[in-house]
Design a protein around this motif. Structure first.
Motif, PDB file in Angstrom:
ATOM      1  N   ILE A   1      27.303  18.941 -14.466  1.00  0.00           N
ATOM      2  CA  ILE A   1      27.080  20.659 -13.919  1.00  0.00           C
ATOM      3  C   ILE A   1      28.161  20.740 -13.335  1.00  0.00           C
ATOM      4  O   ILE A   1      29.269  20.059 -12.941  1.00  0.00           O
ATOM      5  CB  ILE A   1      26.327  20.607 -12.327  1.00  0.00           C
ATOM      6  CG1 ILE A   1      24.780  19.067 -13.666  1.00  0.00           C
ATOM      7  CG2 ILE A   1      25.689  21.609 -12.334  1.00  0.00           C
ATOM      8  CD1 ILE A   1      23.438  18.824 -12.492  1.00  0.00           C
TER       9      ILE A   1
ATOM     10  N   PHE B   1      25.980   9.677  -6.446  1.00  0.00           N
ATOM     11  CA  PHE B   1      24.169   9.617  -6.804  1.00  0.00           C
ATOM     12  C   PHE B   1      23.338   8.712  -7.199  1.00  0.00           C
ATOM     13  O   PHE B   1      23.113   8.550  -6.736  1.00  0.00           O
ATOM     14  CB  PHE B   1      23.894  11.073  -6.360  1.00  0.00           C
ATOM     15  CG  PHE B   1      22.563  11.139  -5.738  1.00  0.00           C
ATOM     16  CD1 PHE B   1      22.631  11.015  -4.178  1.00  0.00           C
ATOM     17  CD2 PHE B   1      21.243  11.019  -6.597  1.00  0.00           C
ATOM     18  CE1 PHE B   1      21.403  11.159  -3.684  1.00  0.00           C
ATOM     19  CE2 PHE B   1      20.482  11.055  -6.126  1.00  0.00           C
ATOM     20  CZ  PHE B   1      20.175  11.582  -4.792  1.00  0.00           C
ATOM     21  N   LYS B   2      23.541   8.910  -8.552  1.00  0.00           N
ATOM     22  CA  LYS B   2      22.803   8.653  -9.755  1.00  0.00           C
ATOM     23  C   LYS B   2      22.847   6.529  -9.149  1.00  0.00           C
ATOM     24  O   LYS B   2      22.124   5.498  -9.690  1.00  0.00           O
ATOM     25  CB  LYS B   2      23.301   8.668 -11.410  1.00  0.00           C
ATOM     26  CG  LYS B   2      21.717   9.826 -11.586  1.00  0.00           C
ATOM     27  CD  LYS B   2      22.659  10.304 -13.077  1.00  0.00           C
ATOM     28  CE  LYS B   2      22.016  11.725 -13.012  1.00  0.00           C
ATOM     29  NZ  LYS B   2      22.604  12.135 -14.132  1.00  0.00           N
TER      30      LYS B   2
ATOM     31  N   LEU C   1      21.433  18.261  -9.180  1.00  0.00           N
ATOM     32  CA  LEU C   1      23.028  18.396  -8.966  1.00  0.00           C
ATOM     33  C   LEU C   1      23.581  17.412  -9.146  1.00  0.00           C
ATOM     34  O   LEU C   1      24.671  17.403  -9.092  1.00  0.00           O
ATOM     35  CB  LEU C   1      23.602  19.057  -7.755  1.00  0.00           C
ATOM     36  CG  LEU C   1      22.836  20.625  -7.630  1.00  0.00           C
ATOM     37  CD1 LEU C   1      22.926  21.749  -5.969  1.00  0.00           C
ATOM     38  CD2 LEU C   1      23.500  21.459  -8.365  1.00  0.00           C
TER      39      LEU C   1
ATOM     40  N   ALA D   1      24.388  21.970  -0.479  1.00  0.00           N
ATOM     41  CA  ALA D   1      23.808  20.793  -2.218  1.00  0.00           C
ATOM     42  C   ALA D   1      24.426  19.677  -1.473  1.00  0.00           C
ATOM     43  O   ALA D   1      24.236  18.663  -2.044  1.00  0.00           O
ATOM     44  CB  ALA D   1      23.396  22.184  -2.724  1.00  0.00           C
TER      45      ALA D   1
ATOM     46  N   THR E   1      16.979  13.511   0.576  1.00  0.00           N
ATOM     47  CA  THR E   1      17.367  14.593  -0.295  1.00  0.00           C
ATOM     48  C   THR E   1      15.994  15.371  -0.932  1.00  0.00           C
ATOM     49  O   THR E   1      15.408  14.684  -1.114  1.00  0.00           O
ATOM     50  CB  THR E   1      18.302  13.786  -1.209  1.00  0.00           C
ATOM     51  OG1 THR E   1      19.172  12.562  -0.634  1.00  0.00           O
ATOM     52  CG2 THR E   1      19.143  14.827  -2.495  1.00  0.00           C
TER      53      THR E   1
ATOM     54  N   VAL F   1      25.944  26.936 -13.296  1.00  0.00           N
ATOM     55  CA  VAL F   1      24.966  26.314 -11.964  1.00  0.00           C
ATOM     56  C   VAL F   1      25.642  27.256 -11.296  1.00  0.00           C
ATOM     57  O   VAL F   1      26.478  27.661 -10.991  1.00  0.00           O
ATOM     58  CB  VAL F   1      24.563  25.255 -11.647  1.00  0.00           C
ATOM     59  CG1 VAL F   1      23.524  25.645  -9.998  1.00  0.00           C
ATOM     60  CG2 VAL F   1      23.338  24.553 -11.513  1.00  0.00           C
TER      61      VAL F   1
ATOM     62  N   ILE G   1      24.220  15.553  -2.230  1.00  0.00           N
ATOM     63  CA  ILE G   1      24.212  15.203  -2.968  1.00  0.00           C
ATOM     64  C   ILE G   1      25.401  13.895  -3.505  1.00  0.00           C
ATOM     65  O   ILE G   1      25.113  13.056  -4.180  1.00  0.00           O
ATOM     66  CB  ILE G   1      23.666  16.058  -4.222  1.00  0.00           C
ATOM     67  CG1 ILE G   1      22.882  15.480  -5.307  1.00  0.00           C
ATOM     68  CG2 ILE G   1      24.992  16.814  -4.396  1.00  0.00           C
ATOM     69  CD1 ILE G   1      21.782  14.738  -5.100  1.00  0.00           C
TER      70      ILE G   1
ATOM     71  N   MET H   1      30.776  18.848 -11.168  1.00  0.00           N
ATOM     72  CA  MET H   1      30.227  17.677 -10.796  1.00  0.00           C
ATOM     73  C   MET H   1      30.818  16.709 -11.916  1.00  0.00           C
ATOM     74  O   MET H   1      30.045  16.769 -11.896  1.00  0.00           O
ATOM     75  CB  MET H   1      29.156  18.098 -10.555  1.00  0.00           C
ATOM     76  CG  MET H   1      28.621  19.270  -9.635  1.00  0.00           C
ATOM     77  SD  MET H   1      28.891  18.781  -7.772  1.00  0.00           S
ATOM     78  CE  MET H   1      27.084  18.318  -7.892  1.00  0.00           C
TER      79      MET H   1
ATOM     80  N   ILE I   1      15.563  11.776 -11.693  1.00  0.00           N
ATOM     81  CA  ILE I   1      16.387  12.210 -12.487  1.00  0.00           C
ATOM     82  C   ILE I   1      16.629  10.882 -12.638  1.00  0.00           C
ATOM     83  O   ILE I   1      16.233   9.522 -12.839  1.00  0.00           O
ATOM     84  CB  ILE I   1      17.685  12.633 -11.318  1.00  0.00           C
ATOM     85  CG1 ILE I   1      17.892  11.462 -10.375  1.00  0.00           C
ATOM     86  CG2 ILE I   1      17.618  13.553 -10.880  1.00  0.00           C
ATOM     87  CD1 ILE I   1      18.801  10.926  -9.560  1.00  0.00           C
TER      88      ILE I   1
ATOM     89  N   ASP J   1      17.949  19.384  -4.680  1.00  0.00           N
ATOM     90  CA  ASP J   1      19.393  19.039  -4.692  1.00  0.00           C
ATOM     91  C   ASP J   1      19.500  18.194  -5.896  1.00  0.00           C
ATOM     92  O   ASP J   1      20.612  18.158  -6.618  1.00  0.00           O
ATOM     93  CB  ASP J   1      19.577  18.072  -3.586  1.00  0.00           C
ATOM     94  CG  ASP J   1      19.888  19.831  -2.148  1.00  0.00           C
ATOM     95  OD1 ASP J   1      20.422  20.200  -2.598  1.00  0.00           O
ATOM     96  OD2 ASP J   1      19.763  19.162  -0.590  1.00  0.00           O
TER      97      ASP J   1
ATOM     98  N   MET K   1      25.722  29.649  -7.555  1.00  0.00           N
ATOM     99  CA  MET K   1      24.975  29.251  -6.037  1.00  0.00           C
ATOM    100  C   MET K   1      26.153  30.086  -5.354  1.00  0.00           C
ATOM    101  O   MET K   1      27.430  29.949  -5.727  1.00  0.00           O
ATOM    102  CB  MET K   1      24.385  28.295  -6.147  1.00  0.00           C
ATOM    103  CG  MET K   1      25.328  27.525  -5.858  1.00  0.00           C
ATOM    104  SD  MET K   1      24.524  25.868  -4.712  1.00  0.00           S
ATOM    105  CE  MET K   1      23.706  25.116  -6.007  1.00  0.00           C
TER     106      MET K   1
ATOM    107  N   ILE L   1      29.344  24.052 -11.099  1.00  0.00           N
ATOM    108  CA  ILE L   1      29.056  24.940 -10.603  1.00  0.00           C
ATOM    109  C   ILE L   1      29.950  25.825  -9.713  1.00  0.00           C
ATOM    110  O   ILE L   1      31.040  26.004  -9.337  1.00  0.00           O
ATOM    111  CB  ILE L   1      28.642  24.106  -8.541  1.00  0.00           C
ATOM    112  CG1 ILE L   1      27.200  23.143  -8.994  1.00  0.00           C
ATOM    113  CG2 ILE L   1      27.408  25.508  -7.599  1.00  0.00           C
ATOM    114  CD1 ILE L   1      27.029  22.387  -7.465  1.00  0.00           C
TER     115      ILE L   1
END
Lengths: 279, 279
Positions: free
Chosen positions: B143, A213-214, A208, B182, A201, B172, B186, B123, B278, A205, B174, B145
């Protein structure tokens, strides 16, 4: 009840054992043996040990339970050194994440000596390293796998089983070989995948990332050199786990590629049903 | 401030938007449009909508903001139906996890009509489905998008940007195409990997799972049919993400196989450093 517990290597796990032992009051004395004064000082500050020393010989004197909680690559050399200095009747345990090699090594080290070796693996930890992050309840509601061999003394095994239970763990017994494959599937492979996922990754990215993901990659914050050693030590089982995982991944990939919606839903559903077995 | 917000599909996301809108008091009225009486009843019980209806026509009457929060496979048919009944000047948004296809479809649907379409993707989510699990603060610190196209109305875009900010999200912007790649990296890939990991683990090994396994696979508890549709809808980007991931995995695997400890540590370290960006 122990007279003196010696903890060789007072990091996250060793320190947490010290705190748990003191909480349960199951030793008259807890001594930490470290390689550097600073680690001993931190462990004393944290109150996870009563005394600390850099000398194996002094530390083991009078100890009836010796716990090896050093990094993966130091466990076997430590067993050898400890057996030399341990008092008659002492029980030595390790907390290493792989067991086949260590159990075999321990058996040979205590052979024809009047000390005992019991291989154990507490399935608890943190992505934070060091005694500073030690917790007295780290083992509560966790699982500790004990992997006796044909040579393991039955009485020593019972003592150690009780020891882990008293500090909160559910004990599971299995052979070193089965252990290594099981933890490869349930622990080593997920770590490896978390690292691989972060590796593939981009930092951009990452901006976001949500909770999915975390959570999926949290364990990639763990110590690289420790996990590199675990991966290499458990290579045989781990390569097998990777092969099985790659097969699952490719089957799901193939359904996506071919728009096989019902088959894909079925596979995801099977996975979810298994995951729903645990909380 | 809106006169009437209509939420088409009152599940976890739609219901959470309703709760957040009511908390911020940015609409005189929030109406939920569902396919079944039971979903409407649940949404009313949860107080995530003021009124509910099964009729698109009734629900959209007088609405100046229309939010499509239906399952992935229903979004495009809904856009078509909504455009027919929406009042002049209404802004329509969706919350779909893939954007290229939906943004293009939306652009074409509103062309030469006096309504606007803005593609958005909050997200945020949960492995729990349904309005029962809706939360008024689901979007706080998350977030969102927004993926405008060349056809997206600038004024409508600003209104929607402000809308998501007011209910707590960081916005965000995009392109739909960049978005799809992305989020594939993610979000979609981690979900797919969590499912594959559970698929390749036996129920017996699950008994030994610690927090590492649990966190890594938590998102495999998510809805299989929803994720199957997302995977297929975002196939192009996702197959690309899988290929990159497989490459990372194979490189790590090869180091383990060949006992390349320093190289392995370096790779794990690179992964950890990225993850440490993060929290």
């Amino acid at each position: 009840m122990f007279n003196k517990i010696a903890i060789v290597g007072v990091g996250l796990i060793g320190g947490s054992i010290g705190l748990a032992v003191k909480k349960q009051k199951i030793a008259k004395e807890v001594v930490g043996i470290g390689r550097r004064n600073i680690s001993i000082k931190k462990a004393l500050d944290k109150k996870s040990i009563d005394k600390g020393t850099l000398s194996i010989k002094d530390g083991l004197s009078g100890a009836d339970l010796i716990i090896i909680a050093t990094p993966v690559d130091k466990v076997m050399p430590k067993i050898k050194e400890i057996v030399k200095h341990a008092q008659k009747g002492a029980i030595i345990i390790d907390v290493n994440s792989t067991k086949e090699m260590v159990a075999d090594y321990g058996d040979r080290a205590v052979k024809e000596r009047e000390v005992f070796f019991v291989p154990t693996h507490p399935m608890a930890g943190s992505d934070q390293a060091g005694v500073t992050y030690a917790q007295k309840d780290l083992f509560e509601d966790s699982i500790c796998i004990i992997t006796p061999t044909r040579s393991t003394d039955k009485e020593a095994l019972n003592v150690i089983r009780r020891f882990w239970e008293v500090i909160g763990a559910d004990v599971v017994l299995m052979s070193p070989k089965l252990h290594d494959q099981a933890v490869s599937n349930i622990s080593h492979l997920p770590h490896l995948i978390a690292y691989a996922l972060c590796k593939s990754t981009t930092a951009k990215d990452m901006n976001l990332s949500g909770n999915g993901f975390k959570d999926t990659t949290r364990i990639a914050k763990s110590l690289p050199h420790m996990w590199a050693d675990i991966f290499i030590q458990n290579k045989k089982s781990l390569l097998n786990s990777i092969a099985v995982f790659k097969k699952s991944l490719s089957k799901i990939e193939s359904d996506i590629k071919k728009n096989k919606r019902p088959q894909l839903i079925k596979k995801l559903n099977d996975a979810k049903n298994k995951r729903d077995l645990i909380k």
